[in-house]
Design a protein around this motif. Structure first.
Motif, PDB file in Angstrom:
ATOM      1  N   LEU A   1       0.834  -1.202   0.000  1.00  0.00           N
ATOM      2  CA  LEU A   1       0.000   0.000   0.000  1.00  0.00           C
ATOM      3  C   LEU A   1       0.872   1.256   0.000  1.00  0.00           C
ATOM      4  CD1 LEU A   1      -2.804   1.494   0.490  1.00  0.00           C
ATOM      5  CD2 LEU A   1      -2.209   1.309   2.924  1.00  0.00           C
ATOM      6  N   GLU A   2       1.852   1.311   0.882  1.00  0.00           N
ATOM      7  CA  GLU A   2       2.733   2.485   0.959  1.00  0.00           C
ATOM      8  C   GLU A   2       3.532   2.666  -0.325  1.00  0.00           C
ATOM      9  OE1 GLU A   2       2.455   4.862   3.170  1.00  0.00           O
ATOM     10  OE2 GLU A   2       0.857   3.622   3.999  1.00  0.00           O
ATOM     11  N   GLN A   3       3.980   1.562  -0.930  1.00  0.00           N
ATOM     12  CA  GLN A   3       4.713   1.658  -2.202  1.00  0.00           C
ATOM     13  C   GLN A   3       3.801   2.210  -3.296  1.00  0.00           C
ATOM     14  OE1 GLN A   3       8.130   1.071  -2.761  1.00  0.00           O
ATOM     15  NE2 GLN A   3       7.533   2.224  -4.569  1.00  0.00           N
TER      16      GLN A   3
ATOM     17  N   PRO B   1      -5.673  -3.251   9.414  1.00  0.00           N
ATOM     18  CA  PRO B   1      -6.405  -3.066   8.163  1.00  0.00           C
ATOM     19  C   PRO B   1      -7.358  -4.232   7.917  1.00  0.00           C
ATOM     20  CG  PRO B   1      -4.175  -3.787   7.707  1.00  0.00           C
ATOM     21  CD  PRO B   1      -4.253  -3.551   9.179  1.00  0.00           C
ATOM     22  N   VAL B   2      -8.505  -3.928   7.310  1.00  0.00           N
ATOM     23  CA  VAL B   2      -9.467  -4.977   6.957  1.00  0.00           C
ATOM     24  C   VAL B   2      -9.701  -5.029   5.448  1.00  0.00           C
ATOM     25  CG1 VAL B   2     -10.631  -5.042   9.189  1.00  0.00           C
ATOM     26  CG2 VAL B   2     -11.461  -3.484   7.423  1.00  0.00           C
ATOM     27  N   ARG B   3      -9.343  -3.968   4.734  1.00  0.00           N
ATOM     28  CA  ARG B   3      -9.510  -3.963   3.281  1.00  0.00           C
ATOM     29  C   ARG B   3      -8.482  -3.010   2.684  1.00  0.00           C
ATOM     30  NH1 ARG B   3     -14.062  -5.497   0.701  1.00  0.00           N
ATOM     31  NH2 ARG B   3     -15.170  -5.280   2.671  1.00  0.00           N
ATOM     32  N   ILE B   4      -7.782  -3.490   1.663  1.00  0.00           N
ATOM     33  CA  ILE B   4      -6.815  -2.670   0.947  1.00  0.00           C
ATOM     34  C   ILE B   4      -7.162  -2.768  -0.538  1.00  0.00           C
ATOM     35  CG2 ILE B   4      -4.384  -2.371   0.318  1.00  0.00           C
ATOM     36  CD1 ILE B   4      -3.672  -3.630   3.064  1.00  0.00           C
ATOM     37  N   SER B   5      -7.300  -1.619  -1.189  1.00  0.00           N
ATOM     38  CA  SER B   5      -7.625  -1.550  -2.618  1.00  0.00           C
ATOM     39  C   SER B   5      -6.537  -0.776  -3.332  1.00  0.00           C
ATOM     40  CB  SER B   5      -8.969  -0.855  -2.828  1.00  0.00           C
ATOM     41  OG  SER B   5     -10.000  -1.539  -2.166  1.00  0.00           O
TER      42      SER B   5
ATOM     43  N   VAL C   1      -8.893  -8.452   1.317  1.00  0.00           N
ATOM     44  CA  VAL C   1      -9.834  -8.396   2.424  1.00  0.00           C
ATOM     45  C   VAL C   1      -9.254  -9.256   3.544  1.00  0.00           C
ATOM     46  CG1 VAL C   1     -12.166  -8.908   3.223  1.00  0.00           C
ATOM     47  CG2 VAL C   1     -11.803  -8.027   0.904  1.00  0.00           C
ATOM     48  N   ILE C   2      -9.058  -8.633   4.694  1.00  0.00           N
ATOM     49  CA  ILE C   2      -8.461  -9.286   5.852  1.00  0.00           C
ATOM     50  C   ILE C   2      -9.560  -9.533   6.874  1.00  0.00           C
ATOM     51  CG2 ILE C   2      -6.838  -8.964   7.778  1.00  0.00           C
ATOM     52  CD1 ILE C   2      -5.281  -7.097   5.742  1.00  0.00           C
ATOM     53  N   SER C   3      -9.708 -10.790   7.295  1.00  0.00           N
ATOM     54  CA  SER C   3     -10.727 -11.129   8.294  1.00  0.00           C
ATOM     55  C   SER C   3     -10.147 -12.129   9.289  1.00  0.00           C
ATOM     56  CB  SER C   3     -11.970 -11.704   7.607  1.00  0.00           C
ATOM     57  OG  SER C   3     -11.639 -12.882   6.902  1.00  0.00           O
ATOM     58  N   ALA C   4     -10.918 -12.418  10.313  1.00  0.00           N
ATOM     59  CA  ALA C   4     -10.545 -13.394  11.341  1.00  0.00           C
ATOM     60  C   ALA C   4      -9.131 -13.152  11.877  1.00  0.00           C
ATOM     61  CB  ALA C   4     -10.700 -14.825  10.815  1.00  0.00           C
TER      62      ALA C   4
ATOM     63  N   VAL D   1      -7.315   2.163   2.102  1.00  0.00           N
ATOM     64  CA  VAL D   1      -7.322   1.169   3.166  1.00  0.00           C
ATOM     65  C   VAL D   1      -8.466   1.472   4.125  1.00  0.00           C
ATOM     66  CG1 VAL D   1      -5.640   2.458   4.551  1.00  0.00           C
ATOM     67  CG2 VAL D   1      -5.895   0.005   4.914  1.00  0.00           C
ATOM     68  N   GLU D   2      -9.086   0.430   4.636  1.00  0.00           N
ATOM     69  CA  GLU D   2     -10.088   0.554   5.682  1.00  0.00           C
ATOM     70  C   GLU D   2      -9.555  -0.182   6.903  1.00  0.00           C
ATOM     71  OE1 GLU D   2     -14.031  -0.666   4.469  1.00  0.00           O
ATOM     72  OE2 GLU D   2     -13.625   0.030   2.431  1.00  0.00           O
TER      73      GLU D   2
END
Length: 159
Positions: free
Chosen positions: A105-107, A126-130, A145-148, A118-119
């Motif tokens: 994301l930073e790159q 983070p839970v979502r990165i687009s 999408v990051i979960s659990a 990012v959310e």
């Protein structure tokens, strides 16, 4: 025809309102369910587990995975669908930690990608990165999408 004359006071209020609207619009780049202070203080723990769903584009990392991170590195990855199983079998080094996703994301932001959003969860992870490097290019997008998510040290998320 009626002439409208603006005095300094209404113009100042208008400028203030416009500035506030711009500030709110700028916040849309990082939609969050957590206050900014929480996001800024979240640090990737050395050991945790999480589920990752990676989609979009023609990337080597497509699929759904259950990932265990120990001492800052991926210790175990299980593909939860056909694409994920292929990645784990063929290129297991492509399975990232959350820190690696944040690094991507930073790159993208440094490279002036068209989309780098990012959310965050309430605890700051983070839970979502687009990502979309070029708006008109085909297959250069990434959606994570990051979960659990759960730190392995026994702490529950949100404590």
């Amino acid at each position: 025809m009626t002439a409208v004359r603006l005095t300094a006071r209404p113009v100042s209020r208008l400028a203030l309102l416009a500035g506030m609207l711009c500030a709110v619009a700028a916040c849309d780049d990082e939609t969050s369910t957590a206050p900014a202070s929480t996001r800024a203080t979240w640090q990737e723990p050395s050991s945790y587990t999480y589920t990752l769903r990676s989609s979009e584009g023609e990337r080597s990392l497509l699929g759904t995975f259950r990932i265990t991170v120990r001492d800052g590195a991926v210790a175990k990855a299980v593909g939860l669908d056909d694409s994920g199983r292929r990645v784990v079998e063929d290129v297991p080094e492509a399975v990232p930690t959350i820190g690696a996703l944040l690094g991507e994301l930073e790159q993208a932001r440094r490279d002036d990608a068209d989309t780098a959003e990012v959310e965050y969860a309430a605890d700051g992870h983070p839970v979502r990165i687009s990502l979309d490097w070029e708006e008109n290019a085909v297959d250069d997008e990434a959606r994570y999408v990051i979960s659990a998510y759960e730190p392995v040290d026994g702490r529950r998320v949100g404590r």
